[in-house]
Design a protein around this motif. Structure first.
Motif, PDB file in Angstrom:
ATOM      1  N   UNK A 229       0.786  -1.235   0.000  1.00 29.76           N
ATOM      2  CA  UNK A 229       0.000   0.000   0.000  1.00 29.76           C
ATOM      3  C   UNK A 229       0.819   1.287   0.000  1.00 29.76           C
ATOM      4  N   UNK A 230       2.134   1.173   0.241  1.00 29.49           N
ATOM      5  CA  UNK A 230       2.943   2.373   0.397  1.00 29.49           C
ATOM      6  C   UNK A 230       2.862   2.941   1.800  1.00 29.49           C
ATOM      7  N   UNK A 231       2.177   2.227   2.697  1.00 31.83           N
ATOM      8  CA  UNK A 231       1.984   2.668   4.073  1.00 31.83           C
ATOM      9  C   UNK A 231       2.345   1.493   4.993  1.00 31.83           C
ATOM     10  N   UNK A 232       3.343   1.649   5.876  1.00 33.07           N
ATOM     11  CA  UNK A 232       3.784   0.528   6.712  1.00 33.07           C
ATOM     12  C   UNK A 232       2.941   0.292   7.960  1.00 33.07           C
ATOM     13  N   UNK A 233       1.925   1.109   8.196  1.00 32.21           N
ATOM     14  CA  UNK A 233       1.160   0.989   9.438  1.00 32.21           C
ATOM     15  C   UNK A 233       0.386  -0.321   9.515  1.00 32.21           C
ATOM     16  N   UNK A 234       0.438  -0.902  10.705  1.00 36.03           N
ATOM     17  CA  UNK A 234      -0.372  -2.061  11.065  1.00 36.03           C
ATOM     18  C   UNK A 234      -0.883  -1.796  12.476  1.00 36.03           C
ATOM     19  N   UNK A 235      -1.867  -2.543  12.936  1.00 36.24           N
ATOM     20  CA  UNK A 235      -2.384  -2.327  14.299  1.00 36.24           C
ATOM     21  C   UNK A 235      -1.379  -2.677  15.402  1.00 36.24           C
ATOM     22  N   UNK A 236      -0.249  -3.272  15.032  1.00 37.86           N
ATOM     23  CA  UNK A 236       0.693  -3.767  16.041  1.00 37.86           C
ATOM     24  C   UNK A 236       1.613  -2.718  16.645  1.00 37.86           C
ATOM     25  N   UNK A 237       1.703  -1.546  16.052  1.00 43.13           N
ATOM     26  CA  UNK A 237       2.578  -0.533  16.619  1.00 43.13           C
ATOM     27  C   UNK A 237       1.973   0.848  16.472  1.00 43.13           C
ATOM     28  N   UNK A 238       2.564   1.859  17.112  1.00 41.26           N
ATOM     29  CA  UNK A 238       1.997   3.208  17.072  1.00 41.26           C
ATOM     30  C   UNK A 238       1.861   3.727  15.641  1.00 41.26           C
ATOM     31  N   UNK A 239       0.940   4.653  15.449  1.00 40.13           N
ATOM     32  CA  UNK A 239       0.753   5.269  14.132  1.00 40.13           C
ATOM     33  C   UNK A 239       2.083   5.848  13.667  1.00 40.13           C
ATOM     34  N   UNK A 240       2.511   5.450  12.477  1.00 41.03           N
ATOM     35  CA  UNK A 240       3.796   5.851  11.920  1.00 41.03           C
ATOM     36  C   UNK A 240       3.528   6.890  10.842  1.00 41.03           C
ATOM     37  N   UNK A 241       3.780   8.165  11.132  1.00 43.39           N
ATOM     38  CA  UNK A 241       3.501   9.196  10.124  1.00 43.39           C
ATOM     39  C   UNK A 241       4.469   9.106   8.955  1.00 43.39           C
ATOM     40  N   UNK A 242       4.044   9.643   7.823  1.00 40.33           N
ATOM     41  CA  UNK A 242       4.913   9.677   6.646  1.00 40.33           C
ATOM     42  C   UNK A 242       6.176  10.465   6.981  1.00 40.33           C
ATOM     43  N   UNK A 243       7.282  10.035   6.415  1.00 41.21           N
ATOM     44  CA  UNK A 243       8.568  10.684   6.680  1.00 41.21           C
ATOM     45  C   UNK A 243       8.630  12.038   5.996  1.00 41.21           C
ATOM     46  N   UNK A 244       9.196  12.997   6.696  1.00 44.20           N
ATOM     47  CA  UNK A 244       9.505  14.290   6.092  1.00 44.20           C
ATOM     48  C   UNK A 244      10.855  14.734   6.640  1.00 44.20           C
ATOM     49  N   UNK A 245      11.584  15.515   5.863  1.00 47.87           N
ATOM     50  CA  UNK A 245      12.881  15.998   6.312  1.00 47.87           C
ATOM     51  C   UNK A 245      12.752  16.904   7.527  1.00 47.87           C
ATOM     52  N   UNK A 246      11.606  17.503   7.696  1.00 46.58           N
ATOM     53  CA  UNK A 246      11.404  18.388   8.844  1.00 46.58           C
ATOM     54  C   UNK A 246      11.206  17.602  10.143  1.00 46.58           C
ATOM     55  N   UNK A 247      10.302  16.621  10.145  1.00 51.09           N
ATOM     56  CA  UNK A 247       9.984  15.878  11.374  1.00 51.09           C
ATOM     57  C   UNK A 247      10.882  14.655  11.567  1.00 51.09           C
ATOM     58  N   UNK A 248      11.270  14.022  10.465  1.00 46.54           N
ATOM     59  CA  UNK A 248      12.114  12.818  10.494  1.00 46.54           C
ATOM     60  C   UNK A 248      11.565  11.738  11.434  1.00 46.54           C
ATOM     61  N   UNK A 249      10.252  11.480  11.331  1.00 46.89           N
ATOM     62  CA  UNK A 249       9.617  10.456  12.167  1.00 46.89           C
ATOM     63  C   UNK A 249      10.178   9.084  11.807  1.00 46.89           C
ATOM     64  N   UNK A 250      10.719   8.415  12.805  1.00 42.57           N
ATOM     65  CA  UNK A 250      11.404   7.140  12.614  1.00 42.57           C
ATOM     66  C   UNK A 250      10.831   6.120  13.584  1.00 42.57           C
ATOM     67  N   UNK A 251      10.459   4.945  13.068  1.00 44.47           N
ATOM     68  CA  UNK A 251       9.974   3.887  13.951  1.00 44.47           C
ATOM     69  C   UNK A 251      11.178   3.166  14.547  1.00 44.47           C
ATOM     70  N   UNK A 252      11.220   3.096  15.865  1.00 42.91           N
ATOM     71  CA  UNK A 252      12.248   2.331  16.566  1.00 42.91           C
ATOM     72  C   UNK A 252      11.597   1.022  16.989  1.00 42.91           C
ATOM     73  N   UNK A 253      11.886  -0.028  16.218  1.00 37.39           N
ATOM     74  CA  UNK A 253      11.297  -1.339  16.484  1.00 37.39           C
ATOM     75  C   UNK A 253      11.969  -1.969  17.698  1.00 37.39           C
TER      76      UNK A 253
END
Length: 85
Positions: free
Chosen positions: A36-60
């Motif tokens: 889907x182009x979206x890695x979110x699953x119900x198993x972990x917190x909502x993972x926002x789309x990456x941007x150079x400004x926020x740099x949201x990174x999932x730490x598994x």
């Protein structure tokens, strides 16, 4: 084996139930992203789309979490070394 495990596991290294659970979670995120182009699953917190400004990174981990720019200082050093800033 899961995509990130292929050819990397040592034969003498025991696989714990926690490691298997984490591997499954990571694999399902990869599959969701591939489909889907979206890695979110119900198993972990909502993972926002990456941007150079926020740099949201999932730490598994056994409890996964989002971090914003978790490697900021090493990244900034490399940017300076490479002349990117």
């Amino acid at each position: 084996e899961h995509v990130h495990q292929a050819g990397t596991r040592r034969v003498d290294m025991p696989v714990t139930p926690e490691a298997e659970t984490l591997a499954g979670t990571m694999s399902r995120a990869w599959i969701a992203f591939a489909r889907t182009g979206n890695p979110n699953t119900p198993e972990f917190p909502q993972w926002p789309a990456y941007s150079a400004r926020a740099r949201a990174t999932m730490l598994f981990n056994h409890v996964s979490r989002i971090a914003h720019d978790p490697d900021r200082e090493p990244r900034r050093v490399m940017e300076r070394v490479l002349g990117l800033v």
